[in-house]
Scaffold this motif. Structure first.
Motif, PDB file in Angstrom:
ATOM      1  N   VAL A  31      13.459   7.716  47.586  1.00 19.86           N
ATOM      2  CA  VAL A  31      14.930   7.830  47.709  1.00 19.86           C
ATOM      3  C   VAL A  31      14.996   6.702  46.617  1.00 19.86           C
ATOM      4  N   ILE A  32      14.604   6.061  45.686  1.00 21.42           N
ATOM      5  CA  ILE A  32      14.532   5.516  44.626  1.00 21.42           C
ATOM      6  C   ILE A  32      14.573   6.676  43.670  1.00 21.42           C
ATOM      7  N   ASP A  33      13.127   7.330  43.482  1.00 20.76           N
ATOM      8  CA  ASP A  33      13.399   8.767  43.064  1.00 20.76           C
ATOM      9  C   ASP A  33      14.691   8.881  42.780  1.00 20.76           C
ATOM     10  N   LEU A  34      15.374  10.075  43.721  1.00 22.80           N
ATOM     11  CA  LEU A  34      16.973   9.790  43.703  1.00 22.80           C
ATOM     12  C   LEU A  34      17.897   9.620  43.502  1.00 22.80           C
ATOM     13  N   ALA A  35      17.798   8.213  43.239  1.00 22.89           N
ATOM     14  CA  ALA A  35      18.986   6.706  43.398  1.00 22.89           C
ATOM     15  C   ALA A  35      18.685   6.821  41.597  1.00 22.89           C
ATOM     16  N   PHE A  42      21.686  13.743  36.561  1.00 25.22           N
ATOM     17  CA  PHE A  42      21.368  14.389  37.442  1.00 25.22           C
ATOM     18  C   PHE A  42      20.389  15.170  36.366  1.00 25.22           C
ATOM     19  N   PRO A  43      19.911  14.652  35.670  1.00 26.41           N
ATOM     20  CA  PRO A  43      19.292  15.763  34.723  1.00 26.41           C
ATOM     21  C   PRO A  43      18.588  17.448  35.057  1.00 26.41           C
ATOM     22  N   THR A  44      18.772  17.919  33.735  1.00 23.11           N
ATOM     23  CA  THR A  44      17.326  18.897  34.195  1.00 23.11           C
ATOM     24  C   THR A  44      16.231  18.113  34.757  1.00 23.11           C
ATOM     25  N   PRO A  51      11.517  10.012  32.979  1.00 25.39           N
ATOM     26  CA  PRO A  51      11.994   7.963  33.625  1.00 25.39           C
ATOM     27  C   PRO A  51      11.734   8.501  35.338  1.00 25.39           C
ATOM     28  N   LEU A  52      11.071   9.342  36.198  1.00 28.54           N
ATOM     29  CA  LEU A  52      11.159   9.679  36.992  1.00 28.54           C
ATOM     30  C   LEU A  52       9.640   9.056  37.887  1.00 28.54           C
ATOM     31  N   ALA A  53       8.758   9.271  36.252  1.00 29.95           N
ATOM     32  CA  ALA A  53       7.717   9.418  36.960  1.00 29.95           C
ATOM     33  C   ALA A  53       6.950   7.986  36.121  1.00 29.95           C
ATOM     34  N   ILE A  54       8.143   7.074  35.882  1.00 29.54           N
ATOM     35  CA  ILE A  54       8.003   5.612  35.244  1.00 29.54           C
ATOM     36  C   ILE A  54       8.106   5.229  36.245  1.00 29.54           C
TER      37      ILE A  54
END
Length: 650
Positions: A31-35, A42-44, A51-54
């Motif tokens: 949920v948080i990664d989607l946000a 919505f970059p590639t 950023p998603l890994a962090i």
């Protein structure tokens, strides 16, 4: 379901909790990664992966670290910390209150009957509802707490049923599972708190900076995900705890051998306005640990089965309409447990026991013997038989009241415990006195000397139970003081170079319990293994036991062979009693304590076969058996006639 099967069920429940927690964390992270992905446009994937890994790492670390810290704090504080967080106060050792004395006496009886250390006692004085819980990481730091409503409204049978229910959670290992549940929920709730803090900070920042929108989205997602996690956590609690409550009710009935007590307590919960509700702010945290529902939940989130269903399982003739009738009757005149006891012919509970003639006996009196059947003894592990509770009450009545008073007081318990180990030999006694004076001062040494003199006439069968009663007062000390007490116990035992079985049993149990009170774990790290990889250790245990119970070498070796044939059929090992006697077992405990449940059951059968190979078991041998079982975390009730009889066929 026997003790070992229940232990396996608890392990399965713990594994289920871990997997449910992992699934909840995965859902929250998603949920948080989607946000975050939405917030950054919505970059590639190659742009968003960093950023998603962090964010993923930060989310997992926040949940995991919060859960770990919360669990660690509860482990270190023991059950008393949980009770204190709900407004609980420790029950004074010298209380004159009849209700509190009745409470203490019931707990001590059940502890002795179940073969468990006596836990700390707490009262929730501002709670009118009928409720109770057991908390702690290990039996050595367990605490039992009851509400004022339980003391006021329940008669002795009902209080026994409630306390027996809580003891079943201690015996079956539910306490550790409950602490883990609190830790898991703390981690999930912690994420919601972090989200709320971020949202508050980003809101004020947004008034100064129009670019704070993405941070608001992430903070809002964290808060929403955290509260979704809270819902998942409540579902986890309900899934894990409901079945444990059914099992605890059944165990309480098996323990007390009557259903009226626990069924009566449940009926009073349903018939009184206060019910089992707790007003404490942290009641939600411990809702899964309570005897009754501490908060009103929908059936989906309820941590306990429906009250009427619990009662009907205990009393098949029960009609739920009875609760409405009781409610009308008790609205004007609520029940009084002490008055009910008096009406049933029980005296106001001062719990001052008249002394039975067998409490004191002259030295040298021949000790009573009981028959021992291996399978019958194993069946009683964690499952006190019909005579255990009554026998425990007899033990408490037989111990002179002045000894009980000093065992329960923090200022007199240390000399009393030392006095149990003071030798009858004068030269050894003098060496022990000087050792105590050097470490603890002359007043303690003088008191221990006097206790040793007074205790020489105490029935040997009552000495270990007296030490068990003393344990709660003993552990009310700093870790440094407890370490010094443990060192003195070792010095007293080894003072004459000839350790008796009682001395070994007492010192072993005290060292284990004191270590668990300080460190929340036994003095060793259990090595997970199996019987077939532990032949040498099993041989050492059986050789020690055979040497202790049989003076003739031929009879000792025959007993050793009997134990091997029971536990390791077909295995031939040499009989070599270690020269250091029981102290050789110190290296065996980590291996034996790491055996799986079914292997422990086979091991205990072999232990009984060794020390009961002559068809009977002395008090010393039964103490050694209970010590072995206690060290293996397999609580064994005191052995009384019918409990050790061979099971009938057909």
């Amino acid at each position: 379901m026997n003790f070992f099967e229940r232990q396996a069920e608890v392990r399965k429940a713990s594994a289920k909790l871990v997997w449910l927690f992992v699934l909840a964390v995965i859902g929250i992270v998603a949920v948080i990664d989607l946000a975050v992905w939405w917030a950054i446009g919505f970059p590639t994937l190659d742009v968003a992966i960093g950023p998603l890994a962090i964010v993923t790492v930060l989310t997992v670390v926040t949940i995991g670290l919060t859960s770990w810290i919360r669990t660690l704090m509860l482990r270190r504080g023991g059950g008393g910390k949980v009770a204190a967080s709900l407004g609980g106060v420790a029950v004074p050792e010298d209380t004159a209150d009849p209700g509190l004395r009745r409470y203490r006496n019931v707990v001590e009886e059940i502890a002795i009957a179940s073969g468990m250390p006596v836990p700390e006692l707490y009262l929730l004085p501002h709670e009118a509802g009928i409720n109770a819980f057991a908390a702690g990481w290990a039996p050595g730091n367990a605490a039992i707490a009851v509400t004022q409503g339980a003391l006021d409204r329940l008669n002795r049978d009902e209080l026994q049923g409630v306390i027996a229910h809580e003891f079943s959670h201690v015996v079956n290992g539910d306490m550790r599972l409950n602490i883990r549940l609190i830790g898991v929920l703390a981690g999930i709730v912690g994420l919601a708190v972090v989200g709320r803090v971020l949202l508050s900070g980003s809101g004020s920042r947004n008034r100064k900076n129009n670019n704070a929108g993405p941070l608001i989205i992430v903070a809002l997602a964290a808060m929403i995900a955290g509260y979704i996690g809270v819902v998942c956590g409540r579902l986890i609690k309900a899934a894990v705890s409901r079945q444990r409550e059914y099992l605890a009710d059944a165990s309480a009935v098996q323990f007390t051998r009557q259903t009226d007590g626990i069924a009566g307590a449940l009926k009073k919960i349903g018939g009184l306005q206060a019910g089992s509700t707790l007003r404490a702010g942290k009641a939600e945290d411990v809702s899964h640990m309570l005897f009754g529902e501490g908060r009103k939940f929908s059936s989906l989130f309820a941590t306990h089965p429906p009250l009427a269903k619990r009662i009907r399982l205990l009393d098949p003739a029960f009609d739920p309409a009875e609760l409405e009738q009781l409610s009308h009757r008790w609205a004007a005149a609520p029940p009084s447990g002490l008055h009910e006891d008096q009406a049933r012919g029980l005296a106001p509970v001062s719990e001052q026991h008249p002394q039975a003639p067998r409490s004191l006996q002259p030295p040298g009196r021949q000790q009573p013997m009981v028959q021992a059947q291996p399978r019958a003894v194993v069946a009683n592990v964690g499952d006190p038989g019909s005579g255990s509770f009554a026998h425990a009450g007899t033990i408490l009545r037989d111990i002179p009241e002045d000894f009980l008073i000093r065992a329960r007081r923090a200022d007199t318990v240390v000399p009393l415990v030392f006095g149990l180990l003071i030798s009858a030999d004068n030269d050894t006694r003098v060496r022990q006195y000087h050792a105590l004076a050097a470490r603890h001062g002359q007043p303690v040494a003088d008191a221990a000397w006097n206790e040793g003199s007074a205790l020489t006439a105490l029935d040997p069968a009552l000495r270990l139970p007296l030490s068990e009663i003393a344990f709660p007062a003993l552990r009310h000390r700093t870790s440094e003081e407890l370490t010094a007490i443990g060192a003195s116990i070792t010095e007293l035992v080894k003072a004459d170079g000839n350790t008796s079985i009682f001395e070994y049993c007492l010192s072993t149990l005290l060292h284990r319990d004191l270590h668990e009170a300080i460190h929340n774990n036994p003095p060793w790290r259990a090595r997970h293994t199996s019987l077939h990889r532990s032949h040498g250790v099993v041989a050492t245990l059986f050789a020690v036991l055979a040497r202790v119970g049989h003076r003739e070498p031929g009879a000792a070796e025959a007993a050793f062979r009997t134990g091997l044939a029971t536990t390791l059929p077909g295995v031939q090992l040499p009989y070599h009693p270690p020269p250091q006697g029981p102290f050789a077992l110190g290296a065996a405990w980590p291996v034996l304590d790491g055996l799986p449940g079914h292997d422990k059951a086979k091991l205990i059968e072999g232990v009984v076969a060794v020390i009961g190979s002559d068809g009977a078991m002395t008090v010393e041998e039964s103490e050694l058996l209970r010590t072995v079982c206690a060290v293996l975390h397999c609580p064994l009730p005191p052995l009384v006639g019918s409990q050790t009889a061979a099971p009938r066929s057909g």
